[in-house]
Design a protein around this motif. Structure first.
Motif, PDB file in Angstrom:
ATOM      1  N   VAL A  34      -3.956 -16.875 -13.451  1.00  0.00           N
ATOM      2  CA  VAL A  34      -3.751 -16.129 -14.693  1.00  0.00           C
ATOM      3  C   VAL A  34      -2.491 -15.267 -14.595  1.00  0.00           C
ATOM      4  CG1 VAL A  34      -4.698 -14.298 -16.158  1.00  0.00           C
ATOM      5  CG2 VAL A  34      -6.181 -16.133 -15.328  1.00  0.00           C
ATOM      6  N   LYS A  35      -2.340 -14.579 -13.486  1.00  0.00           N
ATOM      7  CA  LYS A  35      -1.203 -13.675 -13.301  1.00  0.00           C
ATOM      8  C   LYS A  35       0.126 -14.425 -13.402  1.00  0.00           C
ATOM      9  CE  LYS A  35      -2.035 -10.548 -10.287  1.00  0.00           C
ATOM     10  NZ  LYS A  35      -2.232  -9.764  -9.059  1.00  0.00           N
ATOM     11  N   CYS A  36       0.208 -15.571 -12.726  1.00  0.00           N
ATOM     12  CA  CYS A  36       1.438 -16.365 -12.776  1.00  0.00           C
ATOM     13  C   CYS A  36       1.719 -16.853 -14.196  1.00  0.00           C
ATOM     14  CB  CYS A  36       1.350 -17.547 -11.814  1.00  0.00           C
ATOM     15  SG  CYS A  36       1.341 -17.085 -10.070  1.00  0.00           S
ATOM     16  N   ALA A  37       0.671 -17.263 -14.903  1.00  0.00           N
ATOM     17  CA  ALA A  37       0.841 -17.760 -16.262  1.00  0.00           C
ATOM     18  C   ALA A  37       1.241 -16.642 -17.219  1.00  0.00           C
ATOM     19  CB  ALA A  37      -0.441 -18.431 -16.740  1.00  0.00           C
ATOM     20  N   VAL A  38       0.737 -15.432 -17.008  1.00  0.00           N
ATOM     21  CA  VAL A  38       1.085 -14.300 -17.881  1.00  0.00           C
ATOM     22  C   VAL A  38       2.589 -14.043 -17.852  1.00  0.00           C
ATOM     23  CG1 VAL A  38       0.919 -11.786 -18.151  1.00  0.00           C
ATOM     24  CG2 VAL A  38      -1.142 -13.132 -17.816  1.00  0.00           C
ATOM     25  N   VAL A  39       3.180 -14.066 -16.659  1.00  0.00           N
ATOM     26  CA  VAL A  39       4.614 -13.772 -16.557  1.00  0.00           C
ATOM     27  C   VAL A  39       5.481 -15.031 -16.651  1.00  0.00           C
ATOM     28  CG1 VAL A  39       4.341 -11.599 -15.329  1.00  0.00           C
ATOM     29  CG2 VAL A  39       4.476 -13.720 -14.028  1.00  0.00           C
ATOM     30  N   GLY A  40       4.834 -16.177 -16.815  1.00  0.00           N
ATOM     31  CA  GLY A  40       5.572 -17.408 -17.082  1.00  0.00           C
ATOM     32  C   GLY A  40       6.317 -17.977 -15.904  1.00  0.00           C
ATOM     33  N   ILE A  41       5.785 -17.799 -14.687  1.00  0.00           N
ATOM     34  CA  ILE A  41       6.426 -18.427 -13.531  1.00  0.00           C
ATOM     35  C   ILE A  41       5.661 -19.697 -13.165  1.00  0.00           C
ATOM     36  CG2 ILE A  41       7.450 -16.299 -12.676  1.00  0.00           C
ATOM     37  CD1 ILE A  41       5.240 -16.037 -10.673  1.00  0.00           C
ATOM     38  N   THR A 317      12.107 -10.351 -16.458  1.00  0.00           N
ATOM     39  CA  THR A 317      10.871 -11.139 -16.480  1.00  0.00           C
ATOM     40  C   THR A 317       9.686 -10.300 -16.946  1.00  0.00           C
ATOM     41  OG1 THR A 317      11.654 -12.555 -14.678  1.00  0.00           O
ATOM     42  CG2 THR A 317       9.281 -12.516 -15.080  1.00  0.00           C
ATOM     43  N   MET A 318       9.545  -9.113 -16.399  1.00  0.00           N
ATOM     44  CA  MET A 318       8.412  -8.259 -16.750  1.00  0.00           C
ATOM     45  C   MET A 318       8.529  -7.747 -18.187  1.00  0.00           C
ATOM     46  SD  MET A 318       6.661  -8.527 -14.022  1.00  0.00           S
ATOM     47  CE  MET A 318       5.325  -7.384 -14.357  1.00  0.00           C
ATOM     48  N   GLY A 319       9.741  -7.456 -18.607  1.00  0.00           N
ATOM     49  CA  GLY A 319       9.941  -7.012 -19.986  1.00  0.00           C
ATOM     50  C   GLY A 319       9.590  -8.094 -20.983  1.00  0.00           C
ATOM     51  N   SER A 320       9.977  -9.318 -20.665  1.00  0.00           N
ATOM     52  CA  SER A 320       9.656 -10.449 -21.539  1.00  0.00           C
ATOM     53  C   SER A 320       8.154 -10.691 -21.601  1.00  0.00           C
ATOM     54  CB  SER A 320      10.374 -11.707 -21.029  1.00  0.00           C
ATOM     55  OG  SER A 320      10.026 -12.837 -21.802  1.00  0.00           O
ATOM     56  N   ALA A 321       7.501 -10.609 -20.440  1.00  0.00           N
ATOM     57  CA  ALA A 321       6.046 -10.804 -20.400  1.00  0.00           C
ATOM     58  C   ALA A 321       5.339  -9.717 -21.202  1.00  0.00           C
ATOM     59  CB  ALA A 321       5.559 -10.804 -18.957  1.00  0.00           C
ATOM     60  N   TYR A 322       5.795  -8.483 -21.049  1.00  0.00           N
ATOM     61  CA  TYR A 322       5.210  -7.387 -21.835  1.00  0.00           C
ATOM     62  C   TYR A 322       5.348  -7.664 -23.326  1.00  0.00           C
ATOM     63  CZ  TYR A 322       4.910  -3.221 -24.593  1.00  0.00           C
ATOM     64  OH  TYR A 322       4.592  -2.352 -25.619  1.00  0.00           O
ATOM     65  N   ARG A 323       6.531  -8.077 -23.728  1.00  0.00           N
ATOM     66  CA  ARG A 323       6.781  -8.301 -25.156  1.00  0.00           C
ATOM     67  C   ARG A 323       5.812  -9.337 -25.727  1.00  0.00           C
ATOM     68  NH1 ARG A 323       8.361  -5.028 -27.482  1.00  0.00           N
ATOM     69  NH2 ARG A 323       6.432  -5.398 -28.611  1.00  0.00           N
ATOM     70  N   GLU A 324       5.606 -10.422 -24.979  1.00  0.00           N
ATOM     71  CA  GLU A 324       4.707 -11.472 -25.462  1.00  0.00           C
ATOM     72  C   GLU A 324       3.264 -10.979 -25.541  1.00  0.00           C
ATOM     73  OE1 GLU A 324       6.964 -15.519 -23.982  1.00  0.00           O
ATOM     74  OE2 GLU A 324       5.752 -14.417 -22.537  1.00  0.00           O
TER      75      GLU A 324
END
Length: 358
Positions: A34-41, A317-324
């Protein structure tokens, strides 16, 4: 334990802990996916564990155990298969020994088979502070969204290990007032703000933040950090610290979960009812695995990135994940945790569908 690899190779830490068991490791493997998928790696989720009290072992015995672990699972590991990393009571030094054993078995130089290594053998700059750096990047994005100035906010931090200490440093550097720092022995509190560097130095020398009482700072119970009159609460220690029993006593309006699972499901309901924003662990502490991904890339390409490059890529990466996650939560009227899991599971399922697995 390998949970899912639809999005990419299995990824997860190896822990040496006397209470490690199959149920715990299985749950952590799922969380990694789940964690990897959240940040899109492009990694899946896995976890390893050895039920051992490593504090009772000599350095030589720990190294022997590490090599035995690799020999037992070598056929299931590799840069394109399953990429371990440090976890509870495992270190970069142990990762180096595991890499050495794997390369001895395969007869090849394959530094990308494991991450969290020392810099001397392919580790990445920035990995040591990645978890906290990533968490603060997410928090800053939230504050910017809400037009909040960090210099006008107060913070309470539970846990002054690597991640908690770094989070406190970073937030104080941004002007936030750190009014409480807690370790297992108690909470040090000061209404007009603690000198974080001084407290952490004392903690390192004496073993507890409570030994840093000075100029108006006072000691309180370890649990006092949870109910501190702070704008932001940062649980960076153990799981299940905020429960149904104490959730209504939390005064913070924002909780940043640097620890894994510090807020129970029952507490989540209480906090949501009071409009307390919880930035969930699967987003907040994903900086560690994100920089592990950067290390894997560097090992695969032969590149070496400096700390500034790693930090810039992590922030992006973290900023993009937060935005989504934030946009999903707003659009659907759900919590950040619900949004993060929904996005992650959708990505995993989409990958499984694309592979014809479902």
């Amino acid at each position: 334990m390998q949970f899912n690899n639809a999005c990419g190779p299995y990824k997860g830490g190896i822990r040496f802990h006397p209470n490690a068991d199959e149920d715990e490791v299985s749950a952590l493997a799922a969380m990694m996916a789940v964690k990897c998928a959240v940040v899109g790696i492009p990694f899946g989720g896995a976890k390893g564990g050895v039920a051992v009290d490593s504090k009772k072992l000599s350095r030589k015995e720990i190294f022997e155990l590490s090599r035995a672990y690799v020999r037992a699972f070598a056929e299931h590991l590799g840069p394109d298969t399953d990429i371990p990393a440090p976890d509870v009571y495992t270190t970069p030094e142990i990762m180096a020994v595991m890499l050495d054993e794997y390369e001895r078995i395969t007869g090849k130089s394959l530094p990308a088979m494991i991450t969290g290594k020392p810099l001397a053998i392919g580790g990445s700059a920035g990995r040591d502070t990645a978890t906290a750096d990533g968490a603060i990047a997410v928090l800053v994005a939230l504050l910017e969204d809400r037009s909040l100035d960090a210099s006008k906010l107060s913070v309470a931090v539970q846990g002054v290990g690597n991640a908690g200490a770094q989070a406190a440093r970073l937030l104080q550097a941004k002007g936030a007032k750190i009014i409480a720092l807690a370790d297992s022995k108690g909470t040090l509190m000061k209404e007009d703000g603690l000198d974080v560097a001084a407290v952490l130095t004392t903690k390192e020398l004496s073993g507890s933040v409570l030994d840093a009482v000075y100029n108006g700072a006072h000691a309180a119970a370890a649990s006092a950090v949870i109910t501190a009159a702070a704008d932001i609460l940062v649980p960076a220690a153990l799981e299940e610290q905020i429960t149904g029993a104490n959730a209504d006593t939390v005064k913070a309006g924002v909780i940043l979960e640097i620890a894994n699972g510090p807020v129970t499901p029952e507490a989540d309901e209480h906090l949501a009812a009071r409009a307390v924003t919880v930035i969930p662990d699967v987003l907040a502490n994903a900086g560690g695995v994100t920089v592990s991904y950067f290390e894997w890339i560097q090992n695969r390409t032969g590149e070496r990135w400096n700390r500034a490059t790693v930090e810039a890529k992590l922030k992006e990466t973290m900023g993009s994940a937060y935005r989504e996650v934030a946009d999903f939560a707003t659009d659907r009227g759900v919590t950040f945790r619900q949004a993060a899991y929904a996005l992650a599971l959708t990505r995993i399922i989409d990958a499984m569908k694309a592979r014809g697995r479902v």
